[in-house]
Design a protein around this motif. Structure first.
Motif, PDB file in Angstrom:
ATOM      1  N   PRO A 178       0.804  -1.232   0.000  1.00  0.00           N
ATOM      2  CA  PRO A 178       0.000   0.000   0.000  1.00  0.00           C
ATOM      3  C   PRO A 178       0.832   1.276   0.000  1.00  0.00           C
ATOM      4  O   PRO A 178       0.472   2.254  -0.661  1.00  0.00           O
ATOM      5  N   ILE A 179       1.981   1.258   0.700  1.00  0.00           N
ATOM      6  CA  ILE A 179       2.797   2.479   0.720  1.00  0.00           C
ATOM      7  C   ILE A 179       3.360   2.753  -0.674  1.00  0.00           C
ATOM      8  O   ILE A 179       3.312   3.879  -1.173  1.00  0.00           O
ATOM      9  N   VAL A 180       3.859   1.691  -1.336  1.00  0.00           N
ATOM     10  CA  VAL A 180       4.407   1.876  -2.691  1.00  0.00           C
ATOM     11  C   VAL A 180       3.313   2.403  -3.618  1.00  0.00           C
ATOM     12  O   VAL A 180       3.519   3.360  -4.371  1.00  0.00           O
ATOM     13  N   LEU A 181       2.106   1.803  -3.547  1.00  0.00           N
ATOM     14  CA  LEU A 181       1.018   2.243  -4.434  1.00  0.00           C
ATOM     15  C   LEU A 181       0.663   3.707  -4.185  1.00  0.00           C
ATOM     16  O   LEU A 181       0.554   4.503  -5.119  1.00  0.00           O
ATOM     17  N   GLY A 204      -6.924   3.398  -0.334  1.00  0.00           N
ATOM     18  CA  GLY A 204      -5.828   2.763   0.403  1.00  0.00           C
ATOM     19  C   GLY A 204      -6.334   1.616   1.266  1.00  0.00           C
ATOM     20  O   GLY A 204      -5.733   0.540   1.320  1.00  0.00           O
ATOM     21  N   VAL A 205      -7.469   1.837   1.922  1.00  0.00           N
ATOM     22  CA  VAL A 205      -8.029   0.809   2.815  1.00  0.00           C
ATOM     23  C   VAL A 205      -8.426  -0.430   2.003  1.00  0.00           C
ATOM     24  O   VAL A 205      -8.059  -1.558   2.347  1.00  0.00           O
ATOM     25  N   LEU A 206      -9.151  -0.231   0.907  1.00  0.00           N
ATOM     26  CA  LEU A 206      -9.603  -1.374   0.099  1.00  0.00           C
ATOM     27  C   LEU A 206      -8.421  -2.135  -0.484  1.00  0.00           C
ATOM     28  O   LEU A 206      -8.388  -3.364  -0.461  1.00  0.00           O
ATOM     29  N   PHE A 207      -7.423  -1.389  -0.985  1.00  0.00           N
ATOM     30  CA  PHE A 207      -6.249  -2.039  -1.571  1.00  0.00           C
ATOM     31  C   PHE A 207      -5.504  -2.862  -0.514  1.00  0.00           C
ATOM     32  O   PHE A 207      -5.122  -4.004  -0.745  1.00  0.00           O
ATOM     33  N   THR A 208      -5.332  -2.269   0.680  1.00  0.00           N
ATOM     34  CA  THR A 208      -4.602  -2.984   1.741  1.00  0.00           C
ATOM     35  C   THR A 208      -5.376  -4.232   2.169  1.00  0.00           C
ATOM     36  O   THR A 208      -4.782  -5.283   2.438  1.00  0.00           O
ATOM     37  N   ARG A 213      -5.692  -9.990   2.328  1.00  0.00           N
ATOM     38  CA  ARG A 213      -6.451 -11.221   2.105  1.00  0.00           C
ATOM     39  C   ARG A 213      -5.605 -12.221   1.319  1.00  0.00           C
ATOM     40  O   ARG A 213      -5.541 -13.404   1.658  1.00  0.00           O
ATOM     41  N   ILE A 214      -4.949 -11.708   0.262  1.00  0.00           N
ATOM     42  CA  ILE A 214      -4.120 -12.602  -0.571  1.00  0.00           C
ATOM     43  C   ILE A 214      -2.967 -13.176   0.269  1.00  0.00           C
ATOM     44  O   ILE A 214      -2.716 -14.369   0.280  1.00  0.00           O
TER      45      ILE A 214
ATOM     46  N   ASN B 163      -6.227  -4.206  11.303  1.00  0.00           N
ATOM     47  CA  ASN B 163      -4.865  -3.678  11.112  1.00  0.00           C
ATOM     48  C   ASN B 163      -4.659  -3.202   9.689  1.00  0.00           C
ATOM     49  O   ASN B 163      -4.046  -2.163   9.454  1.00  0.00           O
ATOM     50  N   ALA B 164      -5.190  -3.980   8.723  1.00  0.00           N
ATOM     51  CA  ALA B 164      -5.028  -3.631   7.307  1.00  0.00           C
ATOM     52  C   ALA B 164      -5.750  -2.308   7.015  1.00  0.00           C
ATOM     53  O   ALA B 164      -5.248  -1.480   6.256  1.00  0.00           O
TER      54      ALA B 164
END
Lengths: 221, 244
Positions: A178-181, A204-208, A213-214, B163-164
Protein backbone atom coordinates in the motif's frame (compact mmCIF):
# COMPACT_ATOMS: atom_id res chain seq x y z
CA UNK A 1 -37.36 -12.94 31.53
CA UNK A 2 -35.85 -10.21 29.39
CA UNK A 3 -32.10 -10.60 28.81
CA UNK A 4 -30.10 -7.64 30.22
CA UNK A 5 -28.69 -5.39 27.52
CA UNK A 6 -24.98 -5.85 26.76
CA UNK A 7 -22.60 -2.90 27.07
CA UNK A 8 -22.22 -2.71 23.30
CA UNK A 9 -25.98 -2.74 22.71
CA UNK A 10 -26.44 0.06 25.23
CA UNK A 11 -23.70 2.07 23.48
CA UNK A 12 -25.62 1.70 20.20
CA UNK A 13 -28.91 2.70 21.85
CA UNK A 14 -27.42 5.77 23.58
CA UNK A 15 -25.33 6.68 20.55
CA UNK A 16 -28.42 6.78 18.36
CA UNK A 17 -30.38 8.90 20.83
CA UNK A 18 -27.51 11.39 21.30
CA UNK A 19 -26.72 11.48 17.58
CA UNK A 20 -30.28 12.23 16.50
CA UNK A 21 -30.73 14.76 19.32
CA UNK A 22 -27.59 16.69 18.28
CA UNK A 23 -28.62 16.46 14.62
CA UNK A 24 -31.97 18.01 15.61
CA UNK A 25 -30.18 20.85 17.48
CA UNK A 26 -27.91 21.54 14.50
CA UNK A 27 -30.91 21.89 12.17
CA UNK A 28 -32.69 24.09 14.73
CA UNK A 29 -29.85 26.62 14.68
CA UNK A 30 -30.51 28.13 11.22
CA UNK A 31 -34.27 27.94 11.91
CA UNK A 32 -33.85 29.86 15.18
CA UNK A 33 -31.65 32.50 13.51
CA UNK A 34 -34.29 32.92 10.77
CA UNK A 35 -37.08 33.38 13.29
CA UNK A 36 -35.15 35.66 15.67
CA UNK A 37 -33.93 38.05 12.98
CA UNK A 38 -36.96 37.64 10.70
CA UNK A 39 -34.65 36.71 7.85
CA UNK A 40 -35.04 33.97 5.28
CA UNK A 41 -32.49 32.40 2.95
CA UNK A 42 -31.93 33.88 -0.50
CA UNK A 43 -33.23 30.86 -2.36
CA UNK A 44 -31.27 31.24 -5.57
CA UNK A 45 -27.98 31.70 -3.72
CA UNK A 46 -28.87 28.84 -1.39
CA UNK A 47 -29.53 26.55 -4.32
CA UNK A 48 -26.30 27.60 -6.09
CA UNK A 49 -24.25 27.25 -2.89
CA UNK A 50 -25.73 23.82 -2.20
CA UNK A 51 -25.16 22.61 -5.73
CA UNK A 52 -21.50 23.60 -5.45
CA UNK A 53 -21.09 22.06 -1.99
CA UNK A 54 -23.52 19.28 -1.12
CA UNK A 55 -23.05 16.61 -3.86
CA UNK A 56 -19.32 16.29 -3.22
CA UNK A 57 -19.55 16.47 0.55
CA UNK A 58 -22.46 14.05 0.74
CA UNK A 59 -20.52 11.57 -1.37
CA UNK A 60 -17.41 12.04 0.79
CA UNK A 61 -19.57 11.80 3.94
CA UNK A 62 -21.07 8.46 2.88
CA UNK A 63 -17.65 7.05 1.94
CA UNK A 64 -16.22 8.25 5.28
CA UNK A 65 -18.97 6.47 7.20
CA UNK A 66 -18.16 3.13 5.59
CA UNK A 67 -14.40 3.69 5.90
CA UNK A 68 -14.10 4.99 9.45
CA UNK A 69 -16.92 3.35 11.41
CA UNK A 70 -15.28 -0.12 11.29
CA UNK A 71 -12.04 1.40 12.59
CA UNK A 72 -13.47 3.70 15.29
CA UNK A 73 -15.45 1.20 17.35
CA UNK A 74 -19.08 1.90 18.38
CA UNK A 75 -18.63 4.61 21.05
CA UNK A 76 -15.81 6.20 19.07
CA UNK A 77 -17.95 6.34 15.91
CA UNK A 78 -20.94 8.01 17.59
CA UNK A 79 -18.65 10.65 19.11
CA UNK A 80 -16.36 11.19 16.13
CA UNK A 81 -19.10 11.78 13.59
CA UNK A 82 -20.46 14.55 15.83
CA UNK A 83 -17.19 16.29 16.69
CA UNK A 84 -15.35 15.69 13.40
CA UNK A 85 -11.61 15.86 12.65
CA UNK A 86 -11.62 12.07 12.35
CA UNK A 87 -8.55 11.26 10.26
CA UNK A 88 -6.39 14.10 11.60
CA UNK A 89 -7.21 13.74 15.29
CA UNK A 90 -9.75 11.24 16.63
CA UNK A 91 -8.63 8.08 14.84
CA UNK A 92 -4.87 8.63 15.37
CA UNK A 93 -5.63 9.37 19.02
CA UNK A 94 -7.63 6.13 19.41
CA UNK A 95 -5.02 4.08 17.52
CA UNK A 96 -2.21 5.39 19.70
CA UNK A 97 -4.20 4.76 22.88
CA UNK A 98 -5.02 1.16 21.90
CA UNK A 99 -1.39 0.57 20.95
CA UNK A 100 -0.11 1.90 24.31
CA UNK A 101 -2.73 -0.03 26.28
CA UNK A 102 -1.83 -3.13 24.28
CA UNK A 103 -5.44 -3.98 23.42
CA UNK A 104 -6.89 -5.23 20.14
CA UNK A 105 -9.20 -2.90 18.24
CA UNK A 106 -11.81 -5.65 17.79
CA UNK A 107 -12.01 -6.61 21.50
CA UNK A 108 -14.23 -5.07 24.18
CA UNK A 109 -11.10 -3.64 25.82
CA UNK A 110 -10.25 -1.97 22.48
CA UNK A 111 -13.79 -0.57 22.24
CA UNK A 112 -13.50 0.93 25.73
CA UNK A 113 -9.99 2.38 25.36
CA UNK A 114 -10.86 3.88 21.97
CA UNK A 115 -14.07 5.42 23.38
CA UNK A 116 -12.15 6.93 26.32
CA UNK A 117 -9.44 8.35 24.01
CA UNK A 118 -11.94 9.84 21.56
CA UNK A 119 -14.18 11.24 24.33
CA UNK A 120 -11.21 12.90 26.05
CA UNK A 121 -9.95 14.22 22.72
CA UNK A 122 -13.41 15.66 21.91
CA UNK A 123 -13.69 17.29 25.35
CA UNK A 124 -10.20 18.80 25.18
CA UNK A 125 -10.79 20.15 21.65
CA UNK A 126 -14.14 21.66 22.61
CA UNK A 127 -12.73 23.25 25.76
CA UNK A 128 -9.66 24.66 23.96
CA UNK A 129 -11.90 26.16 21.28
CA UNK A 130 -14.20 27.64 23.97
CA UNK A 131 -11.18 29.22 25.70
CA UNK A 132 -9.94 30.45 22.33
CA UNK A 133 -13.31 32.04 21.54
CA UNK A 134 -13.36 33.80 24.91
CA UNK A 135 -9.78 35.02 24.42
CA UNK A 136 -10.03 35.57 20.67
CA UNK A 137 -9.00 39.24 20.80
CA UNK A 138 -5.64 38.76 22.58
CA UNK A 139 -5.02 35.37 20.92
CA UNK A 140 -5.67 36.27 17.27
CA UNK A 141 -2.34 38.06 16.67
CA UNK A 142 -0.46 35.07 18.11
CA UNK A 143 -2.43 32.42 16.20
CA UNK A 144 -2.19 34.40 13.00
CA UNK A 145 1.53 35.18 13.38
CA UNK A 146 3.09 34.37 9.98
CA UNK A 147 6.01 32.64 11.72
CA UNK A 148 3.63 29.91 12.99
CA UNK A 149 1.91 29.32 9.62
CA UNK A 150 4.32 26.57 8.48
CA UNK A 151 3.83 24.64 11.75
CA UNK A 152 0.03 24.49 11.31
CA UNK A 153 0.38 23.82 7.56
CA UNK A 154 2.51 20.76 8.26
CA UNK A 155 0.40 19.17 10.98
CA UNK A 156 -0.56 16.11 8.91
CA UNK A 157 3.02 15.12 7.91
CA UNK A 158 4.12 15.64 11.53
CA UNK A 159 1.27 13.45 12.78
CA UNK A 160 1.52 10.63 10.26
CA UNK A 161 5.34 10.45 10.40
CA UNK A 162 5.17 9.38 14.04
CA UNK A 163 2.12 7.17 13.62
CA UNK A 164 3.63 5.40 10.59
CA UNK A 165 6.75 4.40 12.56
CA UNK A 166 4.57 2.54 15.07
CA UNK A 167 2.26 0.82 12.61
CA UNK A 168 4.66 0.13 9.76
CA UNK A 169 7.28 -1.37 12.07
CA UNK A 170 4.63 -3.72 13.48
CA UNK A 171 3.27 -4.75 10.06
CA UNK A 172 6.34 -4.58 7.83
CA UNK A 173 5.29 -7.24 5.31
CA UNK A 174 1.77 -5.92 4.85
CA UNK A 175 2.71 -2.25 4.63
CA UNK A 176 5.06 -2.43 1.62
CA UNK A 177 2.43 -2.73 -1.15
CA UNK A 178 0.00 0.00 0.00
CA UNK A 179 2.80 2.48 0.72
CA UNK A 180 4.41 1.88 -2.69
CA UNK A 181 1.02 2.24 -4.43
CA UNK A 182 0.08 5.44 -2.59
CA UNK A 183 3.52 7.03 -3.12
CA UNK A 184 3.34 6.24 -6.84
CA UNK A 185 -0.22 7.60 -7.14
CA UNK A 186 0.43 10.81 -5.22
CA UNK A 187 3.74 11.51 -6.95
CA UNK A 188 2.59 10.81 -10.51
CA UNK A 189 -1.09 11.86 -10.51
CA UNK A 190 -1.16 15.67 -10.26
CA UNK A 191 -4.83 15.75 -9.19
CA UNK A 192 -3.95 14.04 -5.92
CA UNK A 193 -3.04 16.52 -3.19
CA UNK A 194 -4.02 17.76 0.27
CA UNK A 195 -7.65 18.28 -0.79
CA UNK A 196 -8.08 14.85 -2.31
CA UNK A 197 -6.30 12.76 0.34
CA UNK A 198 -9.68 12.10 2.02
CA UNK A 199 -10.92 10.37 -1.13
CA UNK A 200 -7.75 8.27 -1.32
CA UNK A 201 -8.18 6.89 2.22
CA UNK A 202 -10.89 4.39 1.17
CA UNK A 203 -8.80 3.46 -1.88
CA UNK A 204 -5.83 2.76 0.40
CA UNK A 205 -8.03 0.81 2.82
CA UNK A 206 -9.60 -1.37 0.10
CA UNK A 207 -6.25 -2.04 -1.57
CA UNK A 208 -4.60 -2.98 1.74
CA UNK A 209 -7.52 -5.30 2.56
CA UNK A 210 -7.09 -7.02 -0.80
CA UNK A 211 -3.33 -7.43 -0.31
CA UNK A 212 -3.89 -8.65 3.26
CA UNK A 213 -6.45 -11.22 2.11
CA UNK A 214 -4.12 -12.60 -0.57
CA UNK A 215 -1.16 -12.74 1.85
CA UNK A 216 -3.33 -14.34 4.53
CA UNK A 217 -4.61 -17.02 2.13
CA UNK A 218 -1.02 -17.78 1.08
CA UNK A 219 0.00 -18.08 4.73
CA UNK A 220 2.30 -15.06 4.58
CA UNK A 221 0.74 -13.23 7.56
CA UNK B 1 -33.64 42.48 16.65
CA UNK B 2 -30.87 44.12 14.64
CA UNK B 3 -28.59 41.56 13.07
CA UNK B 4 -24.84 41.43 13.61
CA UNK B 5 -22.52 38.46 12.95
CA UNK B 6 -21.36 38.71 16.56
CA UNK B 7 -24.81 39.26 18.13
CA UNK B 8 -24.88 37.83 21.69
CA UNK B 9 -27.94 35.68 20.91
CA UNK B 10 -25.88 33.76 18.33
CA UNK B 11 -23.36 32.90 21.05
CA UNK B 12 -26.19 31.69 23.30
CA UNK B 13 -27.61 29.42 20.57
CA UNK B 14 -24.18 28.04 19.67
CA UNK B 15 -23.36 27.65 23.37
CA UNK B 16 -26.42 25.40 23.84
CA UNK B 17 -25.36 23.09 21.00
CA UNK B 18 -21.72 22.99 22.17
CA UNK B 19 -22.94 22.15 25.70
CA UNK B 20 -24.93 19.21 24.28
CA UNK B 21 -21.86 17.98 22.37
CA UNK B 22 -19.72 18.25 25.51
CA UNK B 23 -22.39 16.42 27.53
CA UNK B 24 -22.40 13.57 24.99
CA UNK B 25 -18.61 13.18 25.24
CA UNK B 26 -18.69 13.27 29.05
CA UNK B 27 -21.54 10.72 29.08
CA UNK B 28 -19.65 8.26 26.87
CA UNK B 29 -16.43 8.84 28.81
CA UNK B 30 -18.11 8.04 32.15
CA UNK B 31 -19.87 4.95 30.68
CA UNK B 32 -16.62 3.63 29.21
CA UNK B 33 -14.69 4.24 32.45
CA UNK B 34 -17.33 2.38 34.44
CA UNK B 35 -17.28 -0.52 32.02
CA UNK B 36 -13.47 -0.54 32.15
CA UNK B 37 -13.68 -1.05 35.90
CA UNK B 38 -16.29 -3.79 35.54
CA UNK B 39 -14.23 -5.88 33.14
CA UNK B 40 -11.03 -5.34 35.12
CA UNK B 41 -9.00 -2.94 32.95
CA UNK B 42 -6.23 -1.58 35.19
CA UNK B 43 -7.12 1.94 36.38
CA UNK B 44 -3.53 3.02 35.63
CA UNK B 45 -4.13 2.14 31.96
CA UNK B 46 -7.33 4.21 31.92
CA UNK B 47 -5.55 7.14 33.60
CA UNK B 48 -2.67 7.01 31.09
CA UNK B 49 -5.13 6.83 28.18
CA UNK B 50 -6.85 9.96 29.47
CA UNK B 51 -3.69 12.01 30.03
CA UNK B 52 -1.90 11.01 26.83
CA UNK B 53 -5.05 11.56 24.71
CA UNK B 54 -5.54 14.99 26.30
CA UNK B 55 -1.93 16.03 25.70
CA UNK B 56 -1.91 14.66 22.15
CA UNK B 57 -5.05 16.69 21.34
CA UNK B 58 -3.65 20.10 22.32
CA UNK B 59 -1.70 20.88 19.12
CA UNK B 60 -4.44 19.74 16.68
CA UNK B 61 -7.05 21.62 18.78
CA UNK B 62 -5.02 24.82 18.53
CA UNK B 63 -4.96 24.37 14.76
CA UNK B 64 -8.79 24.10 14.87
CA UNK B 65 -8.75 27.40 16.72
CA UNK B 66 -6.63 28.93 13.95
CA UNK B 67 -9.46 27.92 11.60
CA UNK B 68 -12.03 29.70 13.78
CA UNK B 69 -9.94 32.88 13.67
CA UNK B 70 -9.54 32.59 9.87
CA UNK B 71 -13.29 32.20 9.24
CA UNK B 72 -14.35 34.76 11.84
CA UNK B 73 -13.55 37.68 9.53
CA UNK B 74 -16.49 36.95 7.22
CA UNK B 75 -18.80 35.04 9.49
CA UNK B 76 -18.20 36.47 12.96
CA UNK B 77 -17.01 34.18 15.75
CA UNK B 78 -20.18 32.28 16.69
CA UNK B 79 -20.75 30.38 13.43
CA UNK B 80 -17.13 29.19 12.89
CA UNK B 81 -17.05 28.25 16.59
CA UNK B 82 -20.03 25.96 16.03
CA UNK B 83 -18.99 24.63 12.65
CA UNK B 84 -15.44 23.76 13.74
CA UNK B 85 -16.55 22.25 17.06
CA UNK B 86 -19.21 20.06 15.45
CA UNK B 87 -18.08 17.86 12.55
CA UNK B 88 -16.49 20.62 10.51
CA UNK B 89 -12.96 20.92 9.29
CA UNK B 90 -11.35 24.12 8.12
CA UNK B 91 -11.08 22.94 4.51
CA UNK B 92 -14.77 21.94 4.31
CA UNK B 93 -16.08 25.03 6.06
CA UNK B 94 -13.93 27.35 3.98
CA UNK B 95 -15.22 25.77 0.76
CA UNK B 96 -18.86 25.65 1.94
CA UNK B 97 -18.80 29.24 3.21
CA UNK B 98 -16.82 30.38 0.14
CA UNK B 99 -19.30 28.75 -2.27
CA UNK B 100 -22.32 30.29 -0.59
CA UNK B 101 -20.71 33.73 -0.20
CA UNK B 102 -19.80 33.61 -3.89
CA UNK B 103 -23.38 32.58 -4.77
CA UNK B 104 -24.55 35.65 -2.86
CA UNK B 105 -22.37 37.80 -5.09
CA UNK B 106 -20.08 38.79 -2.21
CA UNK B 107 -16.34 38.44 -1.64
CA UNK B 108 -14.96 35.98 0.91
CA UNK B 109 -13.34 38.02 3.67
CA UNK B 110 -15.97 40.80 3.70
CA UNK B 111 -18.06 40.69 6.85
CA UNK B 112 -21.68 39.65 6.27
CA UNK B 113 -24.09 42.38 7.37
CA UNK B 114 -27.35 41.12 5.85
CA UNK B 115 -29.21 38.55 8.01
CA UNK B 116 -30.69 36.75 5.00
CA UNK B 117 -27.18 36.31 3.53
CA UNK B 118 -26.05 34.93 6.91
CA UNK B 119 -28.97 32.48 7.04
CA UNK B 120 -28.19 31.38 3.48
CA UNK B 121 -24.56 30.60 4.37
CA UNK B 122 -25.77 28.87 7.52
CA UNK B 123 -28.12 26.54 5.60
CA UNK B 124 -25.50 25.67 2.96
CA UNK B 125 -22.96 24.79 5.67
CA UNK B 126 -25.54 22.82 7.67
CA UNK B 127 -27.07 20.81 4.81
CA UNK B 128 -23.59 20.07 3.45
CA UNK B 129 -22.49 18.24 6.59
CA UNK B 130 -25.79 16.79 7.74
CA UNK B 131 -25.37 13.45 5.96
CA UNK B 132 -22.86 12.09 8.51
CA UNK B 133 -25.04 13.15 11.41
CA UNK B 134 -28.10 11.39 9.98
CA UNK B 135 -26.43 8.21 8.74
CA UNK B 136 -24.15 7.48 11.71
CA UNK B 137 -27.03 6.70 14.11
CA UNK B 138 -28.74 4.67 11.40
CA UNK B 139 -25.79 2.64 10.09
CA UNK B 140 -23.19 2.21 12.86
CA UNK B 141 -24.78 -0.86 14.44
CA UNK B 142 -25.26 -2.53 11.06
CA UNK B 143 -21.69 -1.84 9.86
CA UNK B 144 -20.17 -3.02 13.12
CA UNK B 145 -22.43 -6.06 13.16
CA UNK B 146 -21.01 -6.98 9.75
CA UNK B 147 -17.46 -6.63 11.09
CA UNK B 148 -18.31 -8.83 14.09
CA UNK B 149 -19.69 -11.54 11.78
CA UNK B 150 -16.44 -11.63 9.81
CA UNK B 151 -14.42 -11.79 13.04
CA UNK B 152 -16.54 -14.59 14.47
CA UNK B 153 -16.05 -16.64 11.31
CA UNK B 154 -12.24 -16.30 11.43
CA UNK B 155 -10.69 -14.63 14.47
CA UNK B 156 -7.18 -14.30 13.05
CA UNK B 157 -8.46 -12.72 9.83
CA UNK B 158 -10.59 -10.36 11.97
CA UNK B 159 -7.45 -9.00 13.62
CA UNK B 160 -5.57 -8.68 10.33
CA UNK B 161 -8.61 -6.95 8.82
CA UNK B 162 -8.66 -4.03 11.27
CA UNK B 163 -4.87 -3.68 11.11
CA UNK B 164 -5.03 -3.63 7.31
CA UNK B 165 -7.64 -0.85 7.43
CA UNK B 166 -5.44 1.27 9.73
CA UNK B 167 -2.44 0.70 7.44
CA UNK B 168 -4.50 1.61 4.39
CA UNK B 169 -5.42 4.95 5.95
CA UNK B 170 -1.84 5.66 7.08
CA UNK B 171 -0.44 4.80 3.63
CA UNK B 172 -2.85 7.27 1.96
CA UNK B 173 -1.57 10.05 4.21
CA UNK B 174 2.05 9.01 3.62
CA UNK B 175 1.36 9.24 -0.10
CA UNK B 176 -0.06 12.74 0.35
CA UNK B 177 3.18 13.82 2.08
CA UNK B 178 5.01 13.11 -1.19
CA UNK B 179 2.45 14.70 -3.55
CA UNK B 180 4.61 17.67 -4.54
CA UNK B 181 8.12 16.14 -4.50
CA UNK B 182 8.32 16.13 -8.30
CA UNK B 183 8.37 19.95 -8.18
CA UNK B 184 11.99 19.60 -7.06
CA UNK B 185 12.91 18.76 -10.66
CA UNK B 186 11.74 22.24 -11.67
CA UNK B 187 13.87 23.88 -9.00
CA UNK B 188 10.98 24.38 -6.53
CA UNK B 189 11.89 22.60 -3.30
CA UNK B 190 8.75 23.45 -1.31
CA UNK B 191 7.37 19.98 -2.10
CA UNK B 192 10.12 18.51 0.08
CA UNK B 193 8.94 20.42 3.18
CA UNK B 194 6.27 17.86 4.23
CA UNK B 195 8.69 15.01 3.50
CA UNK B 196 11.35 16.52 5.79
CA UNK B 197 8.77 17.26 8.50
CA UNK B 198 7.50 13.69 8.32
CA UNK B 199 11.09 12.41 8.56
CA UNK B 200 11.77 14.56 11.67
CA UNK B 201 8.59 13.31 13.31
CA UNK B 202 9.40 9.67 12.43
CA UNK B 203 12.96 10.00 13.82
CA UNK B 204 11.65 11.58 17.04
CA UNK B 205 9.13 8.74 17.39
CA UNK B 206 11.87 6.14 16.88
CA UNK B 207 14.13 7.87 19.45
CA UNK B 208 11.25 7.94 21.98
CA UNK B 209 10.71 4.22 21.40
CA UNK B 210 14.41 3.49 21.89
CA UNK B 211 14.64 5.61 25.05
CA UNK B 212 11.56 3.89 26.45
CA UNK B 213 12.99 0.41 25.96
CA UNK B 214 16.75 0.85 26.46
CA UNK B 215 16.70 3.46 29.24
CA UNK B 216 13.52 2.07 30.83
CA UNK B 217 11.80 5.44 30.48
CA UNK B 218 8.35 3.92 29.94
CA UNK B 219 6.53 7.22 30.38
CA UNK B 220 8.16 8.19 27.09
CA UNK B 221 5.99 5.65 25.26
CA UNK B 222 2.80 7.31 26.48
CA UNK B 223 3.80 10.70 25.17
CA UNK B 224 5.76 9.65 22.08
CA UNK B 225 3.02 10.62 19.62
CA UNK B 226 2.38 14.14 21.00
CA UNK B 227 6.16 14.71 21.31
CA UNK B 228 6.79 13.65 17.69
CA UNK B 229 3.79 15.70 16.51
CA UNK B 230 4.86 18.92 18.24
CA UNK B 231 8.56 18.60 17.36
CA UNK B 232 7.61 17.74 13.76
CA UNK B 233 5.38 20.84 13.58
CA UNK B 234 8.08 23.00 15.17
CA UNK B 235 10.67 21.71 12.70
CA UNK B 236 8.39 22.91 9.86
CA UNK B 237 9.28 26.52 10.74
CA UNK B 238 13.06 26.31 9.97
CA UNK B 239 12.53 23.69 7.22
CA UNK B 240 10.03 25.97 5.41
CA UNK B 241 12.40 28.94 5.74
CA UNK B 242 15.21 26.79 4.32
CA UNK B 243 13.36 25.25 1.37
CA UNK B 244 11.12 28.12 0.25
Amino acid sequence: MKKPMSYLDSVHRDGRIWGLFICFLIVCFPLAVSVLFGAFPQWEALWKGLLATAPMYWAVGIIEIFTYIPMLGAGGAYLSFVTGNISNLKLPCALDAMERANVKANSEEGEIISTIAIAVSSIVTTVIVILGVILIVPLSPILEAPVLDPAFDQMLPALFGGLAVVFVSKNRKLSVAPIVLMLALFIFVPALNRDTVGIMVPVGVLFTLLVARIMYKKGML
Amino acid sequence: MTFHVNHPILYVLVGIIIAAVLAQSVYFLVRAMRRAKEIGIDSAVVRKTITSSAIFTIAPAVSVLVGVVALSKSLGVALPWLRLSVIGSLSYETIAAGNSIEALGMTFGDQITDPSAYVTVLWVMTIGIIIGLILTPLLTKRIQGGMKKIENRDKKWGEILTNAMFLGMISAFLGYVFCDVSLAFTGDFTGLIPVCVMAVSAVVMAICGLLATTCKQHWMNDYALPISLVLGMASAIPITAWLS
